[in-house]
Design an enzyme around this catalytic site. Structure first.
Site, short mmCIF file in Angstrom:
data_model
loop_
_atom_site.label_atom_id
_atom_site.label_comp_id
_atom_site.label_asym_id
_atom_site.label_seq_id
_atom_site.Cartn_x
_atom_site.Cartn_y
_atom_site.Cartn_z
N HIS A 185 1.06 -1.26 -0.11
CA HIS A 185 0.15 -0.40 0.24
C HIS A 185 0.71 1.44 0.19
O HIS A 185 1.42 1.81 0.66
CB HIS A 185 -1.12 -0.03 1.34
CG HIS A 185 -1.80 -1.06 1.08
ND1 HIS A 185 -1.32 -2.16 1.64
CD2 HIS A 185 -3.01 -1.39 0.88
CE1 HIS A 185 -2.10 -3.23 1.25
NE2 HIS A 185 -3.50 -2.56 1.14
N HIS A 233 -4.07 3.50 -3.97
CA HIS A 233 -4.55 2.66 -2.01
C HIS A 233 -3.36 1.77 -1.79
O HIS A 233 -2.69 1.89 -0.92
CB HIS A 233 -5.24 3.00 -1.22
CG HIS A 233 -5.44 1.47 -0.39
ND1 HIS A 233 -5.86 2.56 0.90
CD2 HIS A 233 -6.07 0.66 -0.12
CE1 HIS A 233 -5.85 1.81 1.66
NE2 HIS A 233 -6.07 0.16 1.16
N GLU A 288 -17.13 -3.31 24.60
CA GLU A 288 -16.51 -4.75 24.36
C GLU A 288 -15.63 -4.81 23.42
O GLU A 288 -14.39 -5.17 23.97
CB GLU A 288 -17.51 -5.64 24.97
CG GLU A 288 -18.28 -5.94 25.33
CD GLU A 288 -19.81 -5.36 24.91
OE1 GLU A 288 -21.17 -5.60 25.53
OE2 GLU A 288 -20.23 -4.27 24.58
N HIS A 292 -28.88 -14.37 25.88
CA HIS A 292 -28.14 -13.97 26.86
C HIS A 292 -27.35 -15.17 27.40
O HIS A 292 -26.22 -15.60 28.48
CB HIS A 292 -28.43 -13.69 27.59
CG HIS A 292 -28.10 -11.78 27.11
ND1 HIS A 292 -29.67 -11.55 26.90
CD2 HIS A 292 -28.37 -10.29 28.39
CE1 HIS A 292 -29.27 -10.11 26.32
NE2 HIS A 292 -28.34 -10.11 27.59
#
Length: 661
Positions: free
Chosen positions: A27, A262, A411, A473
């Site tokens: 890149h 890129h 998280e 859950h």
């Protein structure tokens, strides 16, 4: 920009373009566009010594846009970090020091493994938090022994990823003023202009997070970049976000400003045109004028002098504050946790039925006094995870000395931040949430394993025992997912002794992350449990006969079920061995002799019991064995009823053993 600065910036561009071209992979766009800001930072503002990449008070630099790795490798080569020109020529080749994306512990001077976009942003926040905490513990008037900045460079992709918003929201809340973010704003992504998917005002977003906002209109204006860095440092209440407007593929006439710059080599003709356009004195690949090397050497010497001054100050500091000197050594000793194994009170003595999450909570209260450098927290679940450390304060903008981290419901960023804390050095860290939400931690947990960071994960509410909250859950496949990850230990303890063993294994580890998978519901203490749990699996209750009729293998809440089944089977004249296997990963690290001792190959009648997904158990039960595990996503209802509904009963285990041929 003067002559030598111009040459020095362009050297980064030329080496980057040549490296990508020789590899025929990579890149070049980011290095060509961001070379000026990187040079200005490293040459004139960043405190670092190439002669000692591990100097504890160095400034940290993370390339969050890790695909632009040739930018970092070129800097490390030019500043004298030990990367040779030959290393640059071996970019992206097998076993080279210059892999496709930067790798921590692999290349000197690389502070973090980056590549997944945005990850470096989160890790930078963690490094800044570690610096702030350690400064609050150790600094004294006239002795700023911890006094450095964390710099991170990323682009549009990093800012699109949700992890950057998670992490920067917390960084602004905490007022981490020694965090300085460089936004390489070139307005190009792989698919074209960022306008196709990204038109928000990034600066206003960052301002809303609580950052000082600075903008450099011309990414090649070293003076403007330098002024922005100093203005960022002058703000002692907020982290800073510096937007630097650049052109991807700068200097290459056919590629500048285009998406094709890129992620693919420029092409030999375009590399030649780049060198001609920049006025580079040679078309020879990897050529750098001697005066450029001389300039970089002089700049590197400034870092050496800075470290020598720091070391002299540190000697005086230790003389004046000898107890702090001893504490410093304890904080930075990677083996300090190994003393826990013989610490009075570490191994619990209890007969009370209790959830392993609660037992873990008690261990944390003990450990936090033994290891003052333990820091950690939960994603807004500390009361449920039992991870709040009493009496050590909360880490906040007003109190960086606090050891309880409040990550909020973040998280993914929590895990990246915790990685950054460990990368910084001097601290041990844990991160906690419900086990089902380990899915949200996984990409950064994978980086923990890749980098060899001994991060401790506390995952509670570990199975259908979650009960009424239902299948959203109740973790099922998560245990197999984490067990499948290389260099990652997963402990699912069955009682207090095994929970202590799990904590010891996790904290004593120097290069492997560990997940503690813990119950919500109470479990009985097992008379046969022992420190043998440190070996990953062991004989909890043995058969009377030397060779058992069958073996039941279980983990966590199902171990007591196996013990009850053994007693029932004995009444029918079937003599079985019960093996507790709290950690498959650690068991696999044991000798072949030990593994054969626990699970002899001659005993082919085996039943594994675990209230999660079946995947992975075939290795231990073989073609002749059976597995009692979850085949669906669970249900909503009282835990006891769920265990009965899905077959986790003594009767079912007994039937499974008797049904083996």
């Amino acid at each position: 920009m003067n002559h030598i600065d111009t040459l020095s910036v362009n050297a980064i561009r030329i080496l980057s373009a040549d490296g990508v071209q020789k590899a025929n992979s990579g890149h070049p766009g980011l290095p060509l566009g961001a070379a000026a800001m990187a040079y200005e930072l490293w040459a004139k503002h960043m405190k670092h010594n190439p002669g000692d990449p591990s100097w504890k008070d160095r400034d940290r630099f993370i390339l969050s846009g890790g695909h632009g790795s040739m930018l970092l490798y070129s800097l490390l080569h030019l500043f004298g970090y030990g990367l040779t020109k030959e290393d640059l020529m071996n970019f992206r080749q097998l076993d080279s020091l210059t892999p496709g994306h930067p790798e921590y512990r692999h290349t000197p001077g690389v502070e973090a493994t980056t590549g997944p976009l945005g990850a470096g942003m989160g890790m930078a926040v963690g490094m800044a938090m570690a610096e702030a905490h350690l400064a609050s513990v150790f600094n004294r008037e006239g002795y700023p022994v911890v006094d450095h900045y964390t710099y991170v460079l990323g682009g549009d992709g990093c800012m699109m990823e949700g992890i950057s918003s998670e992490a920067f929201s917390l960084a602004g809340t905490l007022g981490l003023h020694k965090l300085i973010v460089f936004y390489d704003s070139n307005r190009i992504s792989i698919e074209g202009s960022t306008d196709i998917a990204f038109t928000e005002n990034v600066q206003k977003r960052m301002e809303a997070f609580g950052f000082q906002i600075l903008t450099v209109e011309d990414g090649n204006d070293l003076d403007a970049i330098g002024r922005a860095i100093e203005e960022a440092k002058a703000d002692t209440s907020r982290p800073s976000f510096i937007t630097v407007k650049t052109e991807i593929g700068y200097g290459c006439p056919a590629k500048q400003g285009k998406a094709s710059a890129h992620g693919e080599p420029l092409g030999a003709e375009n590399v030649a045109a780049l060198k001609e356009n920049l006025g580079w004195p040679s078309q020879e690949p990897f050529f750098v004028p001697q005066e450029v090397y001389q300039n970089y050497q002089e700049l590197a010497n400034k870092g050496k002098v800075a470290q020598e001054k720091w070391e002299a100050m540190f000697v005086e500091y230790v003389e004046k504050y000898p107890e702090l000197g001893k504490l410093w050594d304890r904080y930075f000793d990677p083996k300090v946790a190994q003393g826990l194994i013989d610490a009075e009170g570490f191994w619990p003595d209890t007969q009370k039925a209790e959830a392993t999450r609660s037992l873990s909570g008690k261990q944390i209260q003990f450990i936090k006094d033994q290891l003052p450098n333990l820091i950690g927290g939960s994603a807004d679940l500390a009361p449920s995870n039992k991870t709040y450390m009493n009496g050590v304060g909360d880490f906040s903008k007003e109190n960086y000395a606090g050891r309880n981290l409040h990550f909020g419901v973040r998280e993914l960023a929590m895990t990246a931040i915790s990685n950054g804390i460990l990368l910084h050095g001097g601290l041990k860290a844990f991160a906690a949430t419900f086990f089902v939400f380990s899915d949200y931690t996984k990409p950064m947990a994978r980086l923990s394993a890749l980098m060899g960071l001994p991060l401790v994960f506390v995952f509670t509410h570990d199975s259908i025992g979650v009960g009424e909250d239902g299948p959203t859950h109740e973790p099922i496949e998560q245990l197999a997912m984490l067990r499948a990850m290389p260099n990652f230990h997963v402990f699912r303890p069955a009682d207090a002794t095994e929970t202590a063993a799990a904590w010891y294994s996790a904290l004593a580890s120097e290069a492997t992350p560990t997940a503690l998978v813990l119950t919500r519901q109470n479990l009985p203490q097992l008379s046969g449990s022992s420190k043998e749990a440190l070996k990953g699996a062991y004989v909890l209750e043995d058969s009377v006969k030397e060779t058992p009729d069958a073996i039941i293998i279980a983990t966590g809440s199902e171990v007591s079920l196996a013990v009850e089944a053994k007693a029932r089977l004995a009444e029918e004249g079937i003599d079985v061995r019960v093996v507790s296997m709290p950690c498959m990963d650690v068991f696999e690290e044991q000798s072949e002799e030990y593994k054969e001792e626990v699970l002899p190959k001659s005993v082919r009648k085996r039943v594994a019991v675990e209230a999660l997904g079946e995947f992975g158990w075939g290795k231990y039960v073989g073609l002749d064995g059976a597995v009692i595990a979850m085949e669906g996503f669970g249900a909503s209802g009282p835990a006891g009823q769920l265990f009965e509904k899905f077959g986790f009963t003594v009767d079912h285990v007994v039937e499974a053993v008797k049904g083996l041929k």
